[in-house]
Design an enzyme around this catalytic site. Sequence first.
Site, PDB file in Angstrom:
ATOM      1  N   LYS A 166      49.357  42.972  47.348  1.00 53.16           N
ATOM      2  CA  LYS A 166      49.583  42.926  45.902  1.00 53.16           C
ATOM      3  C   LYS A 166      50.005  44.315  45.441  1.00 53.16           C
ATOM      4  O   LYS A 166      49.786  45.320  46.122  1.00 53.16           O
ATOM      5  CB  LYS A 166      48.337  42.463  45.148  1.00 53.16           C
ATOM      6  CG  LYS A 166      47.079  43.319  45.358  1.00 53.16           C
ATOM      7  CD  LYS A 166      47.006  44.553  44.470  1.00 53.16           C
ATOM      8  CE  LYS A 166      45.743  45.347  44.746  1.00 53.16           C
ATOM      9  NZ  LYS A 166      45.854  46.769  44.324  1.00 53.16           N
ATOM     10  N   ASP A 184      38.586  43.784  44.631  1.00 56.19           N
ATOM     11  CA  ASP A 184      39.830  43.041  44.394  1.00 56.19           C
ATOM     12  C   ASP A 184      40.008  41.843  45.321  1.00 56.19           C
ATOM     13  O   ASP A 184      41.050  41.192  45.315  1.00 56.19           O
ATOM     14  CB  ASP A 184      41.055  43.960  44.456  1.00 56.19           C
ATOM     15  CG  ASP A 184      41.179  44.698  45.779  1.00 56.19           C
ATOM     16  OD1 ASP A 184      40.316  44.531  46.647  1.00 56.19           O
ATOM     17  OD2 ASP A 184      42.141  45.475  45.925  1.00 56.19           O
TER      18      ASP A 184
END
Length: 269
Positions: free
Chosen positions: A8, A132
């Site tokens: 990401k 995350d």
Amino acid sequence: MLVFPNAKINIGLNIVEKRPDGFHNIESCFYPVGWSDALEITVAENFEFHTDGIAIPGSSSDNLCTKAYQMLAADYILPNVNIHLLKAVPIGAGLGGGSADAAFTITALNKLFSLGISLEKQQDYARRLGSDCAFFIDNKPVYCFDKGDRFEKMDLTLAGKWVVLVNPGLHISTVEAYAGIKPEKSTTDLRETLKQPIENWKAFVKNDFENSLFPKFPVLAGIKEILYKQGAAYAAMSGSGSTLFGIFEAETDLSTIFKNYKIWQGTLK
């Protein structure tokens, strides 16, 4: 079962305050990109974890994939498995590669053994492994807050745009990255700012880590400058570094320009 845990990027990253537990509250947009590892899980006589590709520090028992399996095995009846990870996403690069591997282990085990774990509960499991990790369970663009583990849906789509990720090979630890940070409440709402045309982001969408890491590692600032010179509509560092990314309106091959670095380029979804 074979899956491909993807990386990401952070589009904007504000460090807003330090928490009593020692972590930091942040504001960011997490956006998935196609740079991926390969993760294969098969039933085995004994539990095994193997890796190829980029060397991963630490023992196999400390790997987040192993911890993800053990966590689910504590609550569900699971057979022993062989987890084979081909590591391609750089480590300590601000791309969430290790977190993705852990999250994809959860989703793959859930599907492979028909555990029936809801999306929300899978996210809760992932939060136990890292800040995350939970993002990669649903793996869609989100506005994130708190430790980066709470999400709000966003209408942002960059589908069709070209992204170039450049990693100069620096490993920047989280401790090192946060050492130069002075948390500060945001004066603008990132969610509203990202509704503007992408060419306007340069003036308003920032990564707080750049202020302290660019002077310490000038190569990072240099990469960002090159990305803009090559026509990026927006460029920034992802996470706490050391990967820089540029978003382009059209396909732009920068493999020759960054031939001495690790690079991934492709279309955003």
